[in-house]
Design a protein around this motif. Structure first.
Motif, mmCIF file in Angstrom:
data_model
loop_
_atom_site.group_PDB
_atom_site.id
_atom_site.type_symbol
_atom_site.label_atom_id
_atom_site.label_comp_id
_atom_site.label_asym_id
_atom_site.label_seq_id
_atom_site.Cartn_x
_atom_site.Cartn_y
_atom_site.Cartn_z
ATOM 1 N N ARG A 255 0.841 -1.558 -0.040
ATOM 2 C CA ARG A 255 0.038 -0.385 -0.037
ATOM 3 C C ARG A 255 0.911 1.477 0.031
ATOM 4 N NH1 ARG A 255 -4.517 2.129 3.290
ATOM 5 N NH2 ARG A 255 -4.906 3.844 4.134
ATOM 6 N N ASP B 123 1.147 5.540 0.166
ATOM 7 C CA ASP B 123 0.181 6.221 1.044
ATOM 8 C C ASP B 123 1.596 7.860 0.569
ATOM 9 O OD1 ASP B 123 -2.466 6.393 2.066
ATOM 10 O OD2 ASP B 123 -0.965 4.984 3.120
ATOM 11 N N THR C 197 -3.369 8.028 -2.063
ATOM 12 C CA THR C 197 -3.353 5.771 -1.308
ATOM 13 C C THR C 197 -3.539 5.152 -2.679
ATOM 14 O OG1 THR C 197 -4.435 6.599 0.786
ATOM 15 C CG2 THR C 197 -4.372 4.394 0.047
#
Ligand code: ATP
Ligand code: MG
Length: 230
Positions: A8, A10, A31
């Motif tokens: 992930r 961000d 994101t």
């Protein structure tokens, strides 16, 4: 050291300038969820490649932070960060070795067969076979001359072989013929399926197939959404 698991990404209020007084990114936040493909678009000079460079930590942010799996990348050793990310730059520079080692780069345990399978997937295998010494052809100042698109496919083969959790792809602006483009897209789709991908997109087909589009303009994300929403 810290380790990553999901992929992930961000960006949180990221600010960046190369030279004082000229802000390239101003509080940019977005994101990318694990497994997603996000396309970055925007005018030339709007900071698309800069975002890729920051995520690979060629430079450090001057405000805000970049997180991978919730961990601030400025606190992660560069080696472990870079082993987790594969980059296909806008202008690929090959290094002074033969073409096989240029693809194998960093994955010393990969067999010759795995190298060639990656080259097939990146649609560069036939080109390599047509060279005088095939995979042993030396790349150097006086050596091999490949086009920008061909060099980028070598870098794609390298990335396919590395199979990193996060792929950063800075599409070449040079046009590819549509068959080559389809082949590459198919192999990237294969390799990207379980990977988080951030792609600087110049081609409409890339943009259409992405999960989210970020439109950069005047140092900010001016618009975001799926292709049919924009
Ligand atoms: P393109 O579509 O042409 O590739 P881009 O959106 O990728 O453009 P960037 O390469 O991120 O643009 O550059 C953003 C801005 O930062 C540009 O104005 C560029 O001139 C400037 N810039 C890029 N690299 C540097 C550097 N090393 N030093 C100073 N300025 C830079
Ligand atoms: Mg660029």
């Amino acid at each position: 050291d810290l380790s990553f698991t999901e992929g992930r990404v961000d960006f949180q209020n990221v600010c960046f300038s190369y030279t004082a007084g000229t802000e390239i990114l101003s509080e940019v936040s977005f994101t990318v969820m694990p497994g997603q493909t996000v396309a970055l678009v925007g005018p030339s000079g709007s900071g698309k490649s800069t975002i890729i460079r920051l995520l690979f930590r060629f430079y450090d942010v001057q405000g805000g932070c970049i997180l991978i799996d919730g961990q601030d990348i400025s606190k992660v050793r560069q080696n472990s960060l870079r082993s987790y990310i594969g980059v296909v730059p806008q202008d690929t520079v090959l290094f002074n070795d033969n073409i096989r080692e240029n693809i194998r780069y960093g994955r010393i345990s990969a067999s010759d067969q795995e190298v060639e399978e990656a080259a097939v997937a990146a649609d560069i295998h036939h080109k390599i076979l047509s060279l005088p010494d095939g995979y042993n052809t030396e790349v150097g100042e006086r050596g091999l001359k490949l086009s920008g698109g061909e060099k980028q496919r070598v870098a794609i083969a390298r990335t396919i072989l590395k199979s990193p959790r996060i792929i950063l792809l800075d599409e070449a602006t040079s046009a590819l013929d549509s068959q080559t483009e389809r082949n590459i897209q198919a192999s990237l789709a294969k390799v990207c399926a379980n990977h988080t991908t951030l792609v600087v997109a110049h081609r409409l087909s890339t943009i259409i197939s992405s999960d989210q589009i970020l439109v950069l303009q005047d140092a900010r994300i001016a618009e975001r959404g799926r292709h049919e929403e924009l």
